[in-house]
Design an enzyme around this catalytic site. Structure first.
Site, PDB file in Angstrom:
ATOM      1  CB  SER A 191      -0.955  -0.057   1.200  1.00  0.00           C
ATOM      2  OG  SER A 191      -1.864   1.014   1.163  1.00  0.00           O
ATOM      3  CG  HIS A 216      -5.945  -0.306  -0.845  1.00  0.00           C
ATOM      4  ND1 HIS A 216      -5.155   0.067  -1.915  1.00  0.00           N
ATOM      5  CD2 HIS A 216      -5.203  -0.070   0.267  1.00  0.00           C
ATOM      6  CE1 HIS A 216      -3.988   0.480  -1.460  1.00  0.00           C
ATOM      7  NE2 HIS A 216      -3.997   0.413  -0.151  1.00  0.00           N
TER       8      HIS A 216
END
EC number: 2.3.1.39
Length: 308
Positions: free
Chosen positions: A89, A199
């Site tokens: 991430s 996300h």
């Protein structure tokens, strides 16, 4: 032939006091920390070292803090010579600095903006995330689809390791899943201390603003492949990488596939650079045979530099 990947953690790894041991004790690391302080519009070193105002956990501060810590450790390390890099991430931005796709100064501005856009799009309490333990991806995906409706969604967001899938979406549905998790077959469902539905497709609302912001910076082809979260492939082309960093906002982190791709390329040593050992723990559950090294502190840096 043994190959090495350097890997970088994302949000959740931050802690008060991070990188303080490096400051004024290693010239290369101090240069990065000082550069962050000069580049950003808030006192990042105070936030990282003492966090007297309790702001380290806010995503617009967490993101530059983690990038700065990982980049400072990276700058202090000698003789790394990695074949690949990967980040989880936010950690993917540390990978971009490592592979010289972005300068540190540009990357730290980008992640500050990324955090600000995320925080503005989702005031605290609207979106959230949770870790589902003990179920495979297909089952988690099926549960998410059954809970989602036209106006509220929950989706798989981080495919971390077998039996650990993080979901993301509207907080009401996350809370419902936390409550019902065991009855749906999960060992448990743990809410994560995050301030938004990262996300998930909900993050598409910031796609345009983020894309236009990052276009003003210089992106370069990677010096070695960056394994990207969105497609679990090694990329070196700057335009492909940049496009994938926008998609990364609203796409699941394909950590299992990324790790397996690296192992397929011959990687047998993963070096995690940054606070905590979260990624090393995940990789152990994906493949028990690879070598794992964690570089978190000045002592770890000294140990590496003396032995390598």
């Amino acid at each position: 032939m043994s190959k090495t990947a350097i890997i970088f953690p994302g949000q959740g790894a931050q802690k008060v006091g991070m990188a303080q041991d490096l400051f004024n004790n290693n010239d290369q690391a101090t240069e990065i920390l000082t550069s962050a302080a000069k580049t950003l519009d808030f006192d990042i070193l105070e936030t990282m070292f003492t966090d007297e105002e309790g702001k380290l956990g806010e995503t617009e501060n967490t993101q530059p803090a983690l990038l700065t810590h990982s980049s400072a450790l990276l700058a202090a390390l000698k003789n790394l010579n990695p074949d690949f890099t990967m980040g989880h991430s936010l950690g993917e931005y540390s990978s971009l600095v490592a592979a010289d796709v972005l300068s540190f100064e540009d990357a730290v501005k980008i992640v500050r903006k990324r955090g600000q856009l995320m925080a503005q799009a989702f005031p605290t309490g609207v979106g959230s995330m949770a870790a589902v333990l003990g179920l495979d991806f297909d089952k988690v995906d099926e549960i998410c689809k059954s809970l989602s409706s036209d106006d509220k969604i929950i989706e798989p967001a981080n495919i971390n390791c077998p039996g650990q899938i993080v979901v993301s979406g509207h907080k009401a549905l996350i809370d419902e899943l936390v409550e019902k998790g065991k009855s749906l077959g999960a060992k448990r469902v743990m809410p994560l201390a995050v301030s938004g539905p990262f996300h998930s497709s909900l993050m598409k609302v910031i796609e345009e603003d983020f894309s236009s912001y990052i276009n003003q910076f210089e992106w370069r082809d990677a010096k070695f492949p960056v394994v990207q979260n969105v497609n679990a492939q090694g990329e070196t082309d700057k335009e492909v990488i940049k496009s994938n960093m926008v998609k990364q906002l609203y796409s699941p982190v394909q950590f299992i596939n990324s790790t397996e791709w690296l192992i397929d390329q011959g990687v047998d040593h993963f070096i995690e650079i940054g606070p905590g050992k979260v990624l090393s723990g995940l990789i152990k559950k994906i493949n028990r045979d690879v070598k794992l090294t964690s570089i978190q502190t000045l002592e770890d840096v000294k140990g590496w530099n003396e032995n390598d």
